[in-house]
Design an enzyme around this catalytic site. Structure first.
Site, short mmCIF file in Angstrom:
data_model
loop_
_atom_site.label_atom_id
_atom_site.label_comp_id
_atom_site.label_asym_id
_atom_site.label_seq_id
_atom_site.Cartn_x
_atom_site.Cartn_y
_atom_site.Cartn_z
N GLU A 158 0.83 -1.21 0.00
CA GLU A 158 0.00 0.00 0.00
C GLU A 158 0.86 1.25 0.00
O GLU A 158 0.58 2.21 -0.73
CB GLU A 158 -0.89 0.04 1.25
CG GLU A 158 -2.11 -0.85 1.17
CD GLU A 158 -2.91 -0.86 2.48
OE1 GLU A 158 -3.98 -1.51 2.48
OE2 GLU A 158 -2.48 -0.24 3.47
N CYS B 13 -0.83 -7.61 15.47
CA CYS B 13 -0.73 -9.01 15.90
C CYS B 13 -2.14 -9.60 16.01
O CYS B 13 -2.98 -9.07 16.73
CB CYS B 13 -0.01 -9.12 17.24
SG CYS B 13 0.03 -10.83 17.86
N CYS C 106 3.30 -10.34 16.95
CA CYS C 106 4.32 -9.61 17.69
C CYS C 106 5.41 -10.59 18.15
O CYS C 106 5.27 -11.81 18.00
CB CYS C 106 3.70 -8.90 18.89
SG CYS C 106 3.17 -10.03 20.18
N GLN D 90 12.65 -9.04 -1.20
CA GLN D 90 13.32 -10.17 -0.51
C GLN D 90 13.53 -11.37 -1.43
O GLN D 90 14.40 -12.20 -1.17
CB GLN D 90 12.53 -10.59 0.74
CG GLN D 90 11.25 -11.40 0.49
CD GLN D 90 10.02 -10.54 0.18
OE1 GLN D 90 10.10 -9.32 0.22
NE2 GLN D 90 8.89 -11.16 -0.11
N ASP E 293 8.72 -4.30 -5.69
CA ASP E 293 8.01 -4.94 -4.58
C ASP E 293 8.57 -6.35 -4.36
O ASP E 293 9.21 -6.90 -5.25
CB ASP E 293 6.50 -5.00 -4.86
CG ASP E 293 5.69 -5.15 -3.57
OD1 ASP E 293 6.27 -5.00 -2.47
OD2 ASP E 293 4.47 -5.41 -3.66
N GLU E 294 8.34 -6.91 -3.17
CA GLU E 294 8.80 -8.26 -2.82
C GLU E 294 10.31 -8.38 -3.04
O GLU E 294 10.80 -9.39 -3.55
CB GLU E 294 8.07 -9.32 -3.65
CG GLU E 294 6.55 -9.26 -3.58
CD GLU E 294 5.99 -9.64 -2.21
OE1 GLU E 294 6.76 -10.08 -1.32
OE2 GLU E 294 4.77 -9.48 -2.04
N CYS F 31 4.12 -13.35 20.61
CA CYS F 31 3.18 -14.36 20.09
C CYS F 31 3.76 -15.18 18.94
O CYS F 31 3.14 -16.15 18.51
CB CYS F 31 1.88 -13.70 19.65
SG CYS F 31 0.99 -12.85 20.98
P1 ADP Z 1 2.18 -5.97 2.94
O1 ADP Z 1 2.63 -5.60 1.54
O2 ADP Z 1 3.07 -5.41 4.00
O3 ADP Z 1 1.97 -7.46 3.10
P2 ADP Z 1 -0.33 -4.79 2.13
O4 ADP Z 1 -0.08 -3.37 1.78
O5 ADP Z 1 -0.47 -5.76 0.98
O6 ADP Z 1 0.76 -5.30 3.19
O7 ADP Z 1 -1.68 -4.95 2.95
C1 ADP Z 1 -1.97 -4.15 4.08
C2 ADP Z 1 -3.43 -4.36 4.41
O8 ADP Z 1 -3.62 -5.67 4.93
C3 ADP Z 1 -3.99 -3.49 5.52
O9 ADP Z 1 -4.35 -2.19 5.06
C4 ADP Z 1 -5.22 -4.28 5.95
O10 ADP Z 1 -6.31 -3.97 5.11
C5 ADP Z 1 -4.83 -5.71 5.67
N1 ADP Z 1 -4.55 -6.56 6.85
C6 ADP Z 1 -4.90 -7.87 6.96
N2 ADP Z 1 -4.47 -8.38 8.13
C7 ADP Z 1 -3.83 -7.40 8.80
C8 ADP Z 1 -3.12 -7.30 10.06
N3 ADP Z 1 -3.00 -8.36 10.87
N4 ADP Z 1 -2.59 -6.12 10.40
C9 ADP Z 1 -2.71 -5.05 9.59
N5 ADP Z 1 -3.35 -5.07 8.40
C10 ADP Z 1 -3.90 -6.23 7.99
P1 TMP Z 2 3.76 -9.65 1.47
O1 TMP Z 2 4.85 -9.14 2.38
O2 TMP Z 2 3.57 -8.78 0.26
O3 TMP Z 2 2.49 -9.90 2.19
O4 TMP Z 2 4.21 -11.05 0.85
C1 TMP Z 2 5.29 -11.80 1.33
C2 TMP Z 2 5.48 -13.05 0.48
O5 TMP Z 2 6.63 -13.74 0.98
C3 TMP Z 2 4.33 -14.05 0.53
O6 TMP Z 2 4.16 -14.65 -0.76
C4 TMP Z 2 4.82 -15.13 1.46
C5 TMP Z 2 6.32 -15.11 1.25
N1 TMP Z 2 7.14 -15.52 2.40
C6 TMP Z 2 8.14 -16.47 2.20
O7 TMP Z 2 8.33 -16.98 1.10
N2 TMP Z 2 8.93 -16.85 3.27
C7 TMP Z 2 8.77 -16.31 4.52
O8 TMP Z 2 9.51 -16.69 5.44
C8 TMP Z 2 7.72 -15.31 4.71
C9 TMP Z 2 7.52 -14.69 6.06
C10 TMP Z 2 6.94 -14.96 3.61
ZN ZN Z 3 0.94 -10.66 20.02
#
Ligand code: ADP
Ligand code: TMP
Ligand code: ZN
Length: 186
Positions: free
Chosen positions: A18, A140, A178, A86, A83-84, A181
């Protein structure tokens, strides 16, 4: 322009995509030439777009190797989103530095830690070399505290320490948690 690297890191669901999309859309509003990359490996929501867990998206180019980025950069390119990050090899850091040296604003988002809470791939090096770093927290799902870690669940149980690092997935396999947890099976 002046080039620099912005890193946006944190656990899954912390809002990295986002935030990346927000910055890139603002750059487009400012009429800057923007290109977005993501690794091919991540095809969860879309093969070509960067899509957040909440459903917002931006057009992206899916690539297999960091070197492919050079093919798409032109003299007009002003902002590069990744993005991604890692999932890329260490070469992504050299590419980001090269682009920044050329005057391009590079915004890279990705996981700082894997499911074992160990630094993930090229991200530590990228963090050290970035001009700007934002470390985001999720919520969390167990206790509501700020989540800095990603819990991997296999059949609803904490994943084992010797599980492979890469496992693409979303809510079926991963939760934001967190420090207190977060669990790993030894
Ligand atoms: P990331 O790229 O870090 O995985 P995203 O930008 O794709 O995160 O998604 C963030 C959105 O995920 C938040 O705005 C919310 O709508 C949703 N969301 C789902 N679970 C959670 C959570 N445990 N904590 C915060 N946001 C969450
Ligand atoms: P996100 O941060 O955009 O939500 O996506 C992270 C991606 O990384 C998701 O496809 C899951 C993957 N992942 C791994 O491959 N290994 C890991 O240890 C973790 C935490 C995530
Ligand atoms: Zn916690």
């Amino acid at each position: 322009g002046h080039g620099y690297i912005e890193a946006v890191v944190g656990p899954m669901y912390s809002g990295k995509s986002e935030e990346l999309i927000r910055r890139l859309k603002r750059a487009k509003i400012a009429k800057q030439e923007v290109i977005v990359f993501k690794p091919c490996i991540d095809n969860r929501y879309s093969k070509e777009d960067v899509v957040s867990h909440s459903g917002i998206s931006i057009r992206a180019i899916a690539i297999n190797h960091t070197e492919e980025i050079h093919k798409y950069i032109t003299d007009e390119t002003q902002v590069v989103g990744i993005d991604e990050v890692q999932f890329f090899d260490e070469g992504i850091v050299a590419v980001a530095l090269e682009l920044a040296d050329k005057g391009i604003r590079v915004i890279a988002a990705g996981l700082d830690l894997d499911f074992k809470a160990e630094p993930f791939g090229p991200v530590p090096e990228l963090l050290a070399r970035a001009e700007f770093v934002d470390k985001l927290q999720a919520v969390c799902v167990k206790c509501g505290a700020p989540a800095t870690r990603t819990q991997r669940l296999i059949n609803k149980e904490p994943a084992r320490y010797d599980d492979p690092i890469i496992l693409v997935g979303a809510t079926e396999s991963y939760e934001a948690r967190c420090r207190k947890c977060h669990r790993i099976k030894k």
